[in-house]
Design a protein around this motif. Structure first.
Motif, PDB file in Angstrom:
ATOM      1  N   ARG A   9       0.825  -1.204   0.000  1.00  0.00           N
ATOM      2  CA  ARG A   9       0.000   0.000   0.000  1.00  0.00           C
ATOM      3  C   ARG A   9       0.872   1.272   0.000  1.00  0.00           C
ATOM      4  O   ARG A   9       0.525   2.272  -0.581  1.00  0.00           O
ATOM      5  CB  ARG A   9      -0.931   0.008   1.211  1.00  0.00           C
ATOM      6  N   VAL A  10       2.015   1.185   0.682  1.00  0.00           N
ATOM      7  CA  VAL A  10       2.937   2.331   0.681  1.00  0.00           C
ATOM      8  C   VAL A  10       3.355   2.635  -0.760  1.00  0.00           C
ATOM      9  O   VAL A  10       3.311   3.776  -1.223  1.00  0.00           O
ATOM     10  CB  VAL A  10       4.177   2.034   1.556  1.00  0.00           C
ATOM     11  N   TRP A  11       3.716   1.589  -1.481  1.00  0.00           N
ATOM     12  CA  TRP A  11       4.122   1.757  -2.884  1.00  0.00           C
ATOM     13  C   TRP A  11       2.969   2.295  -3.714  1.00  0.00           C
ATOM     14  O   TRP A  11       3.138   3.145  -4.563  1.00  0.00           O
ATOM     15  CB  TRP A  11       4.588   0.412  -3.463  1.00  0.00           C
ATOM     16  N   ARG A  12       1.805   1.764  -3.447  1.00  0.00           N
ATOM     17  CA  ARG A  12       0.638   2.178  -4.234  1.00  0.00           C
ATOM     18  C   ARG A  12       0.389   3.684  -4.080  1.00  0.00           C
ATOM     19  O   ARG A  12       0.213   4.403  -5.051  1.00  0.00           O
ATOM     20  CB  ARG A  12      -0.587   1.390  -3.753  1.00  0.00           C
ATOM     21  N   TYR A  13       0.392   4.169  -2.839  1.00  0.00           N
ATOM     22  CA  TYR A  13       0.107   5.582  -2.601  1.00  0.00           C
ATOM     23  C   TYR A  13       1.230   6.479  -3.115  1.00  0.00           C
ATOM     24  O   TYR A  13       0.983   7.536  -3.671  1.00  0.00           O
ATOM     25  CB  TYR A  13      -0.142   5.837  -1.100  1.00  0.00           C
ATOM     26  N   VAL A  14       2.456   6.034  -2.879  1.00  0.00           N
ATOM     27  CA  VAL A  14       3.589   6.867  -3.300  1.00  0.00           C
ATOM     28  C   VAL A  14       3.652   6.945  -4.824  1.00  0.00           C
ATOM     29  O   VAL A  14       3.708   8.030  -5.416  1.00  0.00           O
ATOM     30  CB  VAL A  14       4.913   6.315  -2.714  1.00  0.00           C
ATOM     31  N   MET A  15       3.610   5.785  -5.497  1.00  0.00           N
ATOM     32  CA  MET A  15       3.717   5.797  -6.963  1.00  0.00           C
ATOM     33  C   MET A  15       2.475   6.423  -7.600  1.00  0.00           C
ATOM     34  O   MET A  15       2.559   7.088  -8.620  1.00  0.00           O
ATOM     35  CB  MET A  15       3.917   4.374  -7.505  1.00  0.00           C
ATOM     36  N   GLY A  16       1.324   6.205  -6.966  1.00  0.00           N
ATOM     37  CA  GLY A  16       0.091   6.814  -7.479  1.00  0.00           C
ATOM     38  C   GLY A  16       0.196   8.331  -7.484  1.00  0.00           C
ATOM     39  O   GLY A  16      -0.222   8.992  -8.420  1.00  0.00           O
ATOM     40  N   SER A  17       0.792   8.875  -6.423  1.00  0.00           N
ATOM     41  CA  SER A  17       0.899  10.339  -6.370  1.00  0.00           C
ATOM     42  C   SER A  17       2.008  10.837  -7.290  1.00  0.00           C
ATOM     43  O   SER A  17       1.848  11.849  -7.972  1.00  0.00           O
ATOM     44  CB  SER A  17       1.122  10.805  -4.931  1.00  0.00           C
ATOM     45  N   ILE A  18       3.119  10.127  -7.344  1.00  0.00           N
ATOM     46  CA  ILE A  18       4.212  10.574  -8.233  1.00  0.00           C
ATOM     47  C   ILE A  18       3.743  10.554  -9.689  1.00  0.00           C
ATOM     48  O   ILE A  18       4.073  11.435 -10.480  1.00  0.00           O
ATOM     49  CB  ILE A  18       5.470   9.683  -8.058  1.00  0.00           C
ATOM     50  N   SER A  19       2.931   9.555 -10.021  1.00  0.00           N
ATOM     51  CA  SER A  19       2.517   9.424 -11.426  1.00  0.00           C
ATOM     52  C   SER A  19       1.602  10.573 -11.867  1.00  0.00           C
ATOM     53  O   SER A  19       1.346  10.734 -13.044  1.00  0.00           O
ATOM     54  CB  SER A  19       1.832   8.079 -11.665  1.00  0.00           C
ATOM     55  N   LYS A  20       1.132  11.383 -10.925  1.00  0.00           N
ATOM     56  CA  LYS A  20       0.305  12.524 -11.309  1.00  0.00           C
ATOM     57  C   LYS A  20       1.132  13.642 -11.933  1.00  0.00           C
ATOM     58  O   LYS A  20       0.598  14.497 -12.619  1.00  0.00           O
ATOM     59  CB  LYS A  20      -0.418  13.079 -10.080  1.00  0.00           C
ATOM     60  N   LEU A  74       3.757   1.823 -13.688  1.00  0.00           N
ATOM     61  CA  LEU A  74       3.912   1.212 -12.373  1.00  0.00           C
ATOM     62  C   LEU A  74       2.724   1.584 -11.480  1.00  0.00           C
ATOM     63  O   LEU A  74       2.170   0.724 -10.776  1.00  0.00           O
ATOM     64  CB  LEU A  74       5.232   1.687 -11.742  1.00  0.00           C
ATOM     65  N   GLY A  75       2.323   2.841 -11.536  1.00  0.00           N
ATOM     66  CA  GLY A  75       1.187   3.307 -10.733  1.00  0.00           C
ATOM     67  C   GLY A  75      -0.086   2.552 -11.074  1.00  0.00           C
ATOM     68  O   GLY A  75      -0.873   2.198 -10.190  1.00  0.00           O
ATOM     69  N   LYS A  76      -0.299   2.290 -12.379  1.00  0.00           N
ATOM     70  CA  LYS A  76      -1.510   1.571 -12.809  1.00  0.00           C
ATOM     71  C   LYS A  76      -1.526   0.153 -12.236  1.00  0.00           C
ATOM     72  O   LYS A  76      -2.556  -0.334 -11.778  1.00  0.00           O
ATOM     73  CB  LYS A  76      -1.562   1.498 -14.334  1.00  0.00           C
ATOM     74  N   ILE A  77      -0.370  -0.497 -12.261  1.00  0.00           N
ATOM     75  CA  ILE A  77      -0.293  -1.868 -11.746  1.00  0.00           C
ATOM     76  C   ILE A  77      -0.560  -1.879 -10.245  1.00  0.00           C
ATOM     77  O   ILE A  77      -1.327  -2.695  -9.731  1.00  0.00           O
ATOM     78  CB  ILE A  77       1.095  -2.470 -12.059  1.00  0.00           C
ATOM     79  N   LEU A  78       0.033  -0.902  -9.567  1.00  0.00           N
ATOM     80  CA  LEU A  78      -0.080  -0.880  -8.103  1.00  0.00           C
ATOM     81  C   LEU A  78      -1.486  -0.526  -7.631  1.00  0.00           C
ATOM     82  O   LEU A  78      -1.827  -0.730  -6.469  1.00  0.00           O
ATOM     83  CB  LEU A  78       0.939   0.100  -7.513  1.00  0.00           C
ATOM     84  N   ARG A  79      -2.298   0.025  -8.545  1.00  0.00           N
ATOM     85  CA  ARG A  79      -3.680   0.334  -8.168  1.00  0.00           C
ATOM     86  C   ARG A  79      -4.446  -0.920  -7.729  1.00  0.00           C
ATOM     87  O   ARG A  79      -5.438  -0.846  -7.025  1.00  0.00           O
ATOM     88  CB  ARG A  79      -4.402   0.983  -9.355  1.00  0.00           C
ATOM     89  N   SER A  80      -3.986  -2.070  -8.207  1.00  0.00           N
ATOM     90  CA  SER A  80      -4.694  -3.300  -7.852  1.00  0.00           C
ATOM     91  C   SER A  80      -4.214  -3.870  -6.513  1.00  0.00           C
ATOM     92  O   SER A  80      -4.712  -4.889  -6.054  1.00  0.00           O
ATOM     93  CB  SER A  80      -4.506  -4.349  -8.952  1.00  0.00           C
ATOM     94  N   SER A  81      -3.236  -3.201  -5.892  1.00  0.00           N
ATOM     95  CA  SER A  81      -2.716  -3.738  -4.624  1.00  0.00           C
ATOM     96  C   SER A  81      -3.599  -3.313  -3.459  1.00  0.00           C
ATOM     97  O   SER A  81      -4.277  -2.294  -3.521  1.00  0.00           O
ATOM     98  CB  SER A  81      -1.288  -3.240  -4.397  1.00  0.00           C
ATOM     99  N   GLU A  82      -3.592  -4.113  -2.401  1.00  0.00           N
ATOM    100  CA  GLU A  82      -4.399  -3.791  -1.221  1.00  0.00           C
ATOM    101  C   GLU A  82      -3.562  -3.847   0.038  1.00  0.00           C
ATOM    102  O   GLU A  82      -2.364  -4.134  -0.001  1.00  0.00           O
ATOM    103  CB  GLU A  82      -5.598  -4.740  -1.161  1.00  0.00           C
ATOM    104  N   LEU A 100       2.743  -9.051  -6.764  1.00  0.00           N
ATOM    105  CA  LEU A 100       1.907  -8.698  -5.615  1.00  0.00           C
ATOM    106  C   LEU A 100       1.356  -9.997  -5.048  1.00  0.00           C
ATOM    107  O   LEU A 100       0.825 -10.812  -5.800  1.00  0.00           O
ATOM    108  CB  LEU A 100       0.761  -7.775  -6.049  1.00  0.00           C
ATOM    109  N   GLU A 101       1.509 -10.173  -3.757  1.00  0.00           N
ATOM    110  CA  GLU A 101       1.101 -11.447  -3.182  1.00  0.00           C
ATOM    111  C   GLU A 101       0.168 -11.224  -1.993  1.00  0.00           C
ATOM    112  O   GLU A 101       0.462 -10.439  -1.094  1.00  0.00           O
ATOM    113  CB  GLU A 101       2.356 -12.202  -2.721  1.00  0.00           C
ATOM    114  N   ARG A 102      -0.978 -11.894  -2.048  1.00  0.00           N
ATOM    115  CA  ARG A 102      -1.922 -11.809  -0.931  1.00  0.00           C
ATOM    116  C   ARG A 102      -2.368 -13.213  -0.561  1.00  0.00           C
ATOM    117  O   ARG A 102      -2.768 -13.982  -1.437  1.00  0.00           O
ATOM    118  CB  ARG A 102      -3.126 -10.958  -1.336  1.00  0.00           C
ATOM    119  N   LYS A 103      -2.260 -13.549   0.708  1.00  0.00           N
ATOM    120  CA  LYS A 103      -2.643 -14.870   1.208  1.00  0.00           C
ATOM    121  C   LYS A 103      -2.036 -15.989   0.368  1.00  0.00           C
ATOM    122  O   LYS A 103      -2.720 -16.938  -0.040  1.00  0.00           O
ATOM    123  CB  LYS A 103      -4.170 -14.989   1.251  1.00  0.00           C
ATOM    124  N   GLY A 104      -0.770 -15.810   0.038  1.00  0.00           N
ATOM    125  CA  GLY A 104      -0.041 -16.848  -0.694  1.00  0.00           C
ATOM    126  C   GLY A 104      -0.334 -16.906  -2.178  1.00  0.00           C
ATOM    127  O   GLY A 104       0.227 -17.732  -2.896  1.00  0.00           O
TER     128      GLY A 104
END
Lengths: 248, 409
Positions: A9-20, A74-82, A100-104
């Motif tokens: 989520r840290v990556w998602r928010y950071v890259m999401g904002s940088i990509s603006k 990168l920002g687009k891909i990370l949008r799917s992260s939780e 991206l890995e969730r519950k294995g």
């Protein structure tokens, strides 16, 4: 190279904002950890995203890696992260693999590395910022959110024991005061009291999301100088954000 | 606007004494003459011209248009040539185009009648057509902010293509490629040198896009869509070029309009602003000059600009100019529209005027303050320059925003 970080989520928010405001950034991974640097094309804002080596769950490295990455992709891909996603990055000769890995259950994405010269010109800044204010991330987020739509220029007024954010527009003025009494200001160090410095509101709005995610934010200011926001993010990650001033 | 009678007698359509950029007497007589000449059918050479209305969407009125005359009428629907004519001529061209209309749904692109229209727009040469109407067209004209003026219209009973249209190979290739997306189709046609107006026609009759996504597009929307698509494509190209080396100033005065273009040596960003004087088209009843505008940064914009489709027409002309220079720039465009210009004429007027403006030689300056001084000293603008500077977002950035390079180690 393969690195794994527990909080996607840290990556998602950071890259999401940088990509603006940035298209391409430079990712450097060395023995100290990871640094991601990018500058907006109008050369008004610069961002450095740092994660120390100790904060990674996995850190496999053979020599320094320095690659240019399309932040928008990168920002687009990370949008799917939780929230409970882990993120792994692997750099090959001409591509970056993001897992991206969730519950294995892993999801893999591959994007090509950027091959342009834009990122070479990111400058090293030399700033003597003599006034420092520490606020909670959510406090600064609320402050920016409540006044960002009212005007184009945000002025920081440096008081002896407080910091105020002012936006002026045709409709009127809006002001938010951070001080110790109200608990909005955690720490401060003032060397230039009763001075002010202005910045474009849009540049502060760009980084609202990572500000919200930060535990604390250090606001470093000096008259007629760029501002530096130090976002202290979870898991030891840190984002330094610089914005050039406006001459009013 | 009331025109005193004695002015018309002294002017007789030649001296512009009423202050308008066209002669209402001449233009209305064209429409009146037409209504006398046309009955329930018309036979003529279509430029080619088609129109798709937007009212009732997704049920739209669609139809061809032709003047009641045979010959080379190509210029009647080709705005690219219209700056070479007086406004009276352009209005006369447009008002003489008689439209047949037919109501259909936007996805009905394989309908026999729509296929006839598609056949019409595959060519860049006039096509002889015959239209029979349900009733004689009324001598009523359509004026619109986006569209070129439109002539009389009536419900169509029957359309017959009388000559054998020779398709333009470039258009034909894109039209029959049903795997090509509309965006790519527009760009390919533009790269191949097909006029923007012809691409707009093809898009509006559902001639572009991959097979299952072809739709009839109201002409008003297709004009803006094509301007937006092409300028977006060109913008992506010019953003890779170095900035212009100086501040460049372009000025054009035409038909009670003043256009000012400032190219600043920075990365791509764009602003289009208009100042409508009282009595001009969109400020008929106001007492003050109204200044409006919109802008985008390096990354472009995702929202439709408040100021409308002229934004994209202006952006197209600007990106074309920068592509020719192989440079990027911060582009600031200002337009003043004076009292005499009080007729909605379409966004082509902006596009073609700016194209002409950027073809002229610019004045070069080393700072933005020099540019503003030149404008101020020579009294180029009629509204105070400070109003433009205050209202212009990008001018404020140029004047006030520092860059980080000044603080390099």
């Amino acid at each position: 190279m393969r690195i794994t970080f527990a909080n996607a989520r840290v990556w998602r928010y950071v890259m999401g904002s940088i990509s603006k405001f940035v298209e391409v950034g430079l990712m450097i991974v060395n023995d100290d950890g990871l640094t991601f640097k990018a500058m907006d094309p109008s050369r008004v804002a610069l961002v450095e995203f740092n994660i120390p080596k100790e904060s990674f769950d996995t850190f496999e490295l053979e020599g320094e890696v320095k690659v240019a990455i399309n932040v928008e992709d990168l920002g687009k891909i990370l949008r799917s992260s939780e929230k409970d996603d882990r993120i792994s990055l692997e750099v090959s000769e001409n591509s970056l693999t993001i897992e991206l890995e969730r519950k294995g259950i892993p999801r893999m994405f591959v994007i090509p590395l950027h091959t342009g010269s834009e990122v070479e010109a990111i400058p090293e800044l030399s700033l003597d910022l003599r006034n420092k204010f520490k606020v909670a991330g959510t406090t600064l987020y609320e402050g920016i959110s409540s006044i960002e739509d009212l005007g184009d220029v945000l002025t920081f007024n440096i008081g002896e024991d407080h910091l105020s954010l002012v936006v002026k527009s045709d409709l009127g003025d809006a002001e938010i005061v951070f001080d110790k009494e109200s608990g909005m200001l955690l720490e401060f160090e003032v060397n230039d009291p009763n001075t002010s410095v202005s910045y474009g509101v849009e540049y502060l709005s760009y980084v609202k999301q990572p500000i919200k995610l930060s535990e604390t934010v250090d606001i470093l200011l000096s008259p007629e100088m760029p501002c530096k926001l130090v976002l202290n993010l979870p898991q030891g990650a840190k984002m330094n954000y610089y914005v050039a001033p406006r001459v009013e | 606007m009331r025109i005193e009678e004695h002015l018309c007698i002294r002017c007789r359509g030649g001296r512009g004494l009423c202050g308008l950029t066209y002669c209402p007497v001449i233009v209305s007589s064209v429409v009146r003459d037409l209504s006398l000449r046309i009955g329930s059918e018309v036979y003529g050479s279509s430029p080619p011209s088609v129109f798709v209305g937007r009212y009732g969407y997704p049920y739209v009125r669609v139809g061809p248009a032709t003047p009641p005359e045979l010959g080379d009428t190509y210029v009647y629907d080709t705005p690219e040539f219209w700056l070479g004519y007086s406004l009276n001529d352009v209005l006369s061209f447009r008002y003489s185009l008689i439209r047949g209309t037919y109501i259909t749904t936007i996805d009905n692109v394989n309908d026999k009648y729509v296929c006839n229209l598609q056949e019409l727009v595959l060519t860049l040469k006039p096509v002889d057509i015959e239209m029979r109407f349900e009733k004689p067209p009324k001598p009523k004209v359509l004026l619109d902010e986006y569209l070129p003026p439109q002539g009389p219209s009536a419900p169509l009973r029957n359309l017959r293509i009388c000559s054998n249209p020779v398709s333009d190979k470039r258009i034909e290739k894109v039209f029959y490629d049903t795997d090509l997306r509309a965006f790519e189709g527009v760009v390919r046609l533009y790269r191949d040198g097909v006029p923007v107006s012809a691409i707009q026609r093809l898009l509006s009759v559902g001639g572009l896009g991959s097979k299952n996504f072809r739709r009839l597009v109201p002409t008003r929307w297709s004009i803006t869509a094509v301007d937006a698509i092409i300028s977006q494509h060109l913008r992506n190209q010019i953003r890779n070029y170095p900035p212009v080396s100086n501040y460049l100033l372009f000025i054009r005065s035409f038909m009670d309009n003043l256009f000012i273009g400032i190219l600043a040596p920075r990365t791509w960003s764009f602003e289009w602003m208009e100042a409508w004087f009282p009595g001009s088209t969109w400020n008929r009843f106001g007492g003050d000059v109204e200044v409006e505008g919109d802008y985008e940064g390096f990354r472009g914009r995702s929202e439709y600009p408040d100021i409308g489709g002229c934004y994209y027409a202006a952006r197209l002309a600007s990106t074309e100019a920068l592509l020719r220079m192989k440079r990027q720039a911060t582009v600031i465009l200002w337009r003043e529209i004076y009292e005499g210009f009080n007729i909605p004429i379409g966004v082509w007027f902006v596009r073609e005027n700016l194209r002409a403006m950027f073809n002229d030689k610019p004045k070069s300056f080393t700072s933005i303050n020099e540019v503003l001084n030149y404008l101020r000293v020579n009294k180029i603008t009629r509204i105070p320059l400070d109003v433009w500077v205050r209202k212009s977002k990008l001018m404020n950035v140029l004047l006030r925003q520092e860059v980080l390079d000044r603080f390099k180690r």
